[in-house]
Design an enzyme around this catalytic site. Structure first.
Site, mmCIF file in Angstrom:
data_model
loop_
_atom_site.group_PDB
_atom_site.id
_atom_site.type_symbol
_atom_site.label_atom_id
_atom_site.label_comp_id
_atom_site.label_asym_id
_atom_site.label_seq_id
_atom_site.Cartn_x
_atom_site.Cartn_y
_atom_site.Cartn_z
ATOM 1 N N CYS A 2 0.843 -1.191 0.000
ATOM 2 C CA CYS A 2 0.000 0.000 0.000
ATOM 3 C C CYS A 2 0.880 1.243 0.000
ATOM 4 O O CYS A 2 2.036 1.193 0.381
ATOM 5 C CB CYS A 2 -0.867 0.018 1.247
ATOM 6 S SG CYS A 2 -1.716 -1.528 1.529
ATOM 7 N N ARG A 27 1.921 1.249 -6.059
ATOM 8 C CA ARG A 27 2.189 0.338 -4.943
ATOM 9 C C ARG A 27 0.971 -0.535 -4.628
ATOM 10 O O ARG A 27 1.104 -1.598 -4.026
ATOM 11 C CB ARG A 27 2.551 1.135 -3.693
ATOM 12 C CG ARG A 27 3.870 1.854 -3.789
ATOM 13 C CD ARG A 27 4.133 2.610 -2.517
ATOM 14 N NE ARG A 27 4.469 1.721 -1.427
ATOM 15 C CZ ARG A 27 5.699 1.390 -1.069
ATOM 16 N NH1 ARG A 27 6.713 1.893 -1.719
ATOM 17 N NH2 ARG A 27 5.928 0.571 -0.071
ATOM 18 N N TRP A 73 -3.597 -2.146 -1.336
ATOM 19 C CA TRP A 73 -3.522 -3.463 -1.972
ATOM 20 C C TRP A 73 -3.993 -4.431 -0.894
ATOM 21 O O TRP A 73 -3.322 -4.632 0.114
ATOM 22 C CB TRP A 73 -2.087 -3.767 -2.389
ATOM 23 C CG TRP A 73 -1.921 -5.042 -3.152
ATOM 24 C CD1 TRP A 73 -2.073 -5.210 -4.499
ATOM 25 C CD2 TRP A 73 -1.561 -6.321 -2.631
ATOM 26 N NE1 TRP A 73 -1.830 -6.515 -4.835
ATOM 27 C CE2 TRP A 73 -1.513 -7.222 -3.725
ATOM 28 C CE3 TRP A 73 -1.266 -6.800 -1.355
ATOM 29 C CZ2 TRP A 73 -1.181 -8.567 -3.578
ATOM 30 C CZ3 TRP A 73 -0.943 -8.145 -1.204
ATOM 31 C CH2 TRP A 73 -0.901 -9.011 -2.310
ATOM 32 N N ASN A 99 0.238 0.312 6.437
ATOM 33 C CA ASN A 99 0.799 -0.596 5.445
ATOM 34 C C ASN A 99 1.441 -1.735 6.217
ATOM 35 O O ASN A 99 2.271 -1.493 7.084
ATOM 36 C CB ASN A 99 1.851 0.177 4.628
ATOM 37 C CG ASN A 99 2.503 -0.673 3.571
ATOM 38 O OD1 ASN A 99 2.056 -1.778 3.303
ATOM 39 N ND2 ASN A 99 3.558 -0.141 2.967
ATOM 40 N N GLY A 100 1.041 -2.971 5.952
ATOM 41 C CA GLY A 100 1.613 -4.105 6.680
ATOM 42 C C GLY A 100 0.508 -5.036 7.143
ATOM 43 O O GLY A 100 -0.626 -4.955 6.677
ATOM 44 N N GLU A 482 10.987 -15.260 -17.521
ATOM 45 C CA GLU A 482 10.604 -13.848 -17.462
ATOM 46 C C GLU A 482 9.537 -13.539 -18.515
ATOM 47 O O GLU A 482 8.570 -12.823 -18.243
ATOM 48 C CB GLU A 482 11.849 -12.970 -17.654
ATOM 49 C CG GLU A 482 11.599 -11.469 -17.687
ATOM 50 C CD GLU A 482 11.028 -10.893 -16.397
ATOM 51 O OE1 GLU A 482 10.917 -11.605 -15.382
ATOM 52 O OE2 GLU A 482 10.659 -9.696 -16.421
ATOM 53 N N LYS A 486 5.910 -12.146 -17.492
ATOM 54 C CA LYS A 486 5.416 -10.873 -18.038
ATOM 55 C C LYS A 486 4.053 -11.085 -18.696
ATOM 56 O O LYS A 486 3.117 -10.345 -18.469
ATOM 57 C CB LYS A 486 6.349 -10.311 -19.118
ATOM 58 C CG LYS A 486 7.636 -9.693 -18.694
ATOM 59 C CD LYS A 486 7.555 -8.250 -18.340
ATOM 60 C CE LYS A 486 7.679 -7.967 -16.892
ATOM 61 N NZ LYS A 486 8.384 -8.727 -15.980
ATOM 62 N N GLU A 489 1.247 -11.854 -16.199
ATOM 63 C CA GLU A 489 0.939 -10.712 -15.339
ATOM 64 C C GLU A 489 0.045 -9.692 -16.039
ATOM 65 O O GLU A 489 -0.891 -9.174 -15.443
ATOM 66 C CB GLU A 489 2.229 -9.984 -14.926
ATOM 67 C CG GLU A 489 3.007 -10.651 -13.831
ATOM 68 C CD GLU A 489 4.283 -9.885 -13.493
ATOM 69 O OE1 GLU A 489 4.475 -9.544 -12.330
ATOM 70 O OE2 GLU A 489 5.097 -9.623 -14.408
ATOM 71 N N HIS A 505 9.589 -34.442 -21.457
ATOM 72 C CA HIS A 505 9.340 -35.216 -20.238
ATOM 73 C C HIS A 505 7.984 -34.900 -19.625
ATOM 74 O O HIS A 505 7.776 -35.139 -18.436
ATOM 75 C CB HIS A 505 10.462 -34.963 -19.219
ATOM 76 C CG HIS A 505 11.801 -35.460 -19.677
ATOM 77 N ND1 HIS A 505 12.059 -36.784 -19.963
ATOM 78 C CD2 HIS A 505 12.954 -34.799 -19.963
ATOM 79 C CE1 HIS A 505 13.314 -36.924 -20.369
ATOM 80 N NE2 HIS A 505 13.868 -35.722 -20.384
ATOM 81 N N LYS A 602 3.328 -3.129 -7.129
ATOM 82 C CA LYS A 602 4.719 -2.944 -7.531
ATOM 83 C C LYS A 602 5.676 -3.397 -6.446
ATOM 84 O O LYS A 602 6.714 -3.986 -6.713
ATOM 85 C CB LYS A 602 4.940 -1.459 -7.843
ATOM 86 C CG LYS A 602 6.336 -1.102 -8.279
ATOM 87 C CD LYS A 602 6.594 -1.604 -9.663
ATOM 88 C CE LYS A 602 7.963 -1.256 -10.193
ATOM 89 N NZ LYS A 602 8.304 -2.193 -11.298
HETATM 90 C C1 G6P Z 1 6.361 -7.607 -7.085
HETATM 91 C C2 G6P Z 1 6.321 -6.982 -8.456
HETATM 92 C C3 G6P Z 1 7.335 -7.664 -9.379
HETATM 93 C C4 G6P Z 1 8.718 -7.613 -8.754
HETATM 94 C C5 G6P Z 1 8.719 -8.221 -7.344
HETATM 95 C C6 G6P Z 1 10.040 -7.974 -6.615
HETATM 96 O O1 G6P Z 1 5.870 -8.900 -7.133
HETATM 97 O O2 G6P Z 1 5.019 -7.081 -9.010
HETATM 98 O O3 G6P Z 1 7.350 -7.011 -10.636
HETATM 99 O O4 G6P Z 1 9.619 -8.293 -9.567
HETATM 100 O O5 G6P Z 1 7.697 -7.618 -6.550
HETATM 101 O O6 G6P Z 1 10.184 -6.589 -6.424
HETATM 102 P P1 G6P Z 1 11.554 -5.881 -6.144
HETATM 103 O O7 G6P Z 1 11.190 -4.444 -5.902
HETATM 104 O O8 G6P Z 1 12.149 -6.537 -4.933
HETATM 105 O O9 G6P Z 1 12.423 -6.066 -7.335
#
Ligand code: G6P
Length: 607
Positions: A2, A27, A73, A99-100, A482, A486, A489, A505, A602
């Site tokens: 958050c 966030r 969030w 937040n937490g 990755e 992506k 997501e 396999h 984020k």
């Molecule tokens: C969240 C984001 C990802 C990111 C991950 C780690 O899950 O949605 O995009 O890779 O956190 O975040 P950081 O800030 O530690 O790279």
């Protein structure tokens, strides 16, 4: 997770809070709210949905000069108007943003109910508000009340609190969730992230865990949970706030993909040593002797940072020939890891605030290990906790999915591989080759960016499929992970990554004409093996999109993306670019919110 923001001063608080929340929305974005302190009461506005929904409900003007805001969030309680922050305690005395996670919220709620408090929401935050209100009955010192209240709380929090009877005062506390105080001219700010404060002041103080900040327009005081004053000088932040705006781009994601050449130039800036054909770093705090003593490297991170670590591990092993592996920071911290003094640990994080990565760092340090940070956000919790490492200098990354910081992290690993490799067996000639490749990288990426229409067409061709495979070998498998992450997501297509060697396999059973495969196929020693895997897929009528350097691919697959080859250390960064564009344009074709995908955030500052 958050986002939190607070203001006290002489300006109208509402626009300041909204500006701050707009910068924090990445966030968390399932609900938002503000509480404004006015004439011994709170004006409270909160709404489920994006910040714009809240904006639509606000009065044109509000005269309050003190207020707090939050973008959420959801952890406890679904996203709804009631569960949105700020929360006001049932008597209306206290308002709070949090937040937490309060782990003992259930037990505290029972206790507080007995004391006559009622709860309107399902959140753990409302429990905190009631607990502080209860303590405030004992004396009317808000800071002391918070200090006593948090001593009964198990869990993590960054909070900002106001009391209706103490006008012009905000009190913030931190345990495990970031809080930063901004100091202006006769005004104070508080936020979970400097992005919210940067437009207003550059003078900041980061709260440490176990600290409380008491803020009025003209004064700030920081103390620890034992009430010892811990005031300290401010730091000056150096943030180009214009970088955090979309400019002419439709989305932050697109902007951040496009600005990768510049971001990489900044990561490389001042770090290439042409004389000794190596790299140098200002902040590792380890000399050559220290580094040579390590027998292994272990890389930790979450999400894309973890995946970048798995590719970085291959890069370091490939060039520096030192055993290196990557592990999810969350898995690592929960399995009582053996910390080896001869292992160098690297913690990777864009935000520098990911809770699982931060606690993994603390676990390593507690057991006497050496850990360096590879972090984008300057002064963030992980950077400070590590105390040494490397900043990416990628600039602010606002879109939830990581793009430019992923590329910059791979660059950082290439630099590290070069640096450690040159201390070991890498010759000056080999070092010079890596330096050449790194120097050429920004322009090569620029050339790929200019081919975005080609990637868009491919994305649109496959956008309506419901599932996809991503395959590769070695670093190519990391890229496949990755690429799949992506795509899932941002487009909500079920995308799975597999080592190309493992396809036969099991997953081959799922290949049919409705299951496209995106294959990472560099022109390396494993090309022939990769071509066999692609033939196995084509035999089962699976559509294939391959990206690589060999023209042979063009005749074997449905769509071939030619990516220039340069050096094994930089090729993964080039192969990454089409994968980013494909995810972006697929999301657009499916009408998804690419910058803020559903259910994600984020920066994940909770467990
Ligand atoms: C969240 C984001 C990802 C990111 C991950 C780690 O899950 O949605 O995009 O890779 O956190 O975040 P950081 O800030 O530690 O790279």
């Amino acid at each position: 997770m958050c986002g939190i923001v607070g203001y006290v001063g002489s300006r109208h608080a509402m626009p300041v809070l909204l500006e701050g929340l707009g910068r924090l929305e990445y966030r968390g974005y399932d609900s938002a709210g503000i509480a404004l302190q006015r004439k011994g009461k709170f004006d409270l506005f909160k709404k489920a949905g994006r910040l714009d929904v809240l904006r639509g409900t606000l009065p044109k003007r509000n005269a309050a000069t003190c207020g707090i805001g939050h973008t959420r969030w959801a952890t406890h309680g679904e996203p709804s108007d009631l569960n949105a922050h700020p929360h006001v305690e049932s008597s209306g005395a206290i308002t709070i943003v949090h937040n937490g996670i309060v782990e003992n919220a259930g037990a505290l709620r029972d206790f507080l109910r007995e004391r006559g408090h009622t709860f309107a929401s399902e959140t753990d935050t409302e429990v905190l508000a009631a607990l502080i209100a209860e303590e405030f009955l004992l004396d009317t010192d808000l800071t002391a009340s918070i200090r006593r209240a948090v001593s009964r709380v198990a869990g993590t929090y960054g909070i900002v609190v106001m009391h209706k009877d103490v006008p012009g005062l905000m009190v913030a506390a931190r345990n495990g969730s970031p809080v930063v105080v901004g100091i202006g001219e006769n005004e104070m700010f508080v936020a979970s992230d400097i992005a919210a404060i940067a437009p207003f002041t550059r003078q900041i103080i980061y709260l440490e865990d176990g600290e409380i900040a008491t803020l009025s327009a003209k004064h700030h005081e920081i103390q620890d949970f034992q009430a010892t004053i811990t005031n300290r000088p401010t730091s000056t932040i150096d943030v180009d706030t214009t970088l955090a705006s979309k400019g002419d781009h439709e989305h932050f994601t697109l902007k951040e993909i496009i600005e990768q050449p510049d971001a990489i130039r900044r990561t490389l800036s001042g770090r290439l040593d042409e004389r000794f054909k190596t790299a140098h770093f200002g902040g590792l705090n380890l000399d050559a002797k220290d580094l040579m003593a390590f027998k292994r490297i272990k890389i930790l991170g979450c999400g894309s940072a973890y995946i970048s670590g798995s590719i970085g591990a291959s890069m370091i092993e490939r060039l520096a020939r030192i055993p290196t592996d990557a592990e999810s920071a969350a898995e690592f911290r929960y399995r009582n890891p053996i910390i080896d003094p001869q292992t160098l640990y690297l913690a990777v994080s864009q935000s520098g605030e990911t809770y699982d990565t931060l606690t993994a760092v603390q676990e390593i340090q507690r057991k006497g290990g050496t850990v360096l940070g590879i972090v984008n956000v300057v002064g963030s919790s992980i950077a400070r906790q590590c105390g040494a490492g490397m900043y990416l200098h990628a600039g602010p990354e606002i879109a939830v999915v990581s793009t430019k910081t992923f590329a910059c992290t791979l660059c950082a690993f290439a630099l590290l591989a070069l640096y450690i490799g040159r201390m070991r067996d890498v010759s000056p000639a080999e070092g010079a080759e890596v330096i050449r490749a790194l120097n050429e990288l920004p322009q090569q990426i620029q050339n790929l960016v200019e081919r975005s229409d080609e990637f868009k067409q491919i994305a649109e061709k496959y956008a309506q499929y419901q599932r996809a495979y991503f395959i590769g070998r070695c670093e190519g498998f990391g890229l496949a992970r990755e690429g799949a992450l992506k795509l899932k997501e941002v487009s909500y297509i079920h995308a799975e990554a597999y080592p190309a060697s493992e396809l036969k396999h099991g997953p081959l059973a799922l290949i049919d004409e409705q299951t496209p495969t995106f294959a990472i196929v560099p022109d390396d020693d494993l090309l022939a093996k990769n071509l066999s895997t692609l033939a196995e897929i084509k035999t089962r009528k699976g559509p294939v999109v391959a990206m690589g350097q060999s023209e042979v691919l063009a005749t074997q697959v449905d769509d071939y993306i030619q990516v220039p080859g340069s050096h094994p250390l930089t090729d993964p960064i080039l192969l990454l670019i089409p994968l980013q564009f494909i995810a972006y344009y697929t999301a657009l074709a499916r009408g998804c919110d690419v910058d803020q995908p559903r259910n994600l955030a984020k920066s994940v500052t909770v467990e």
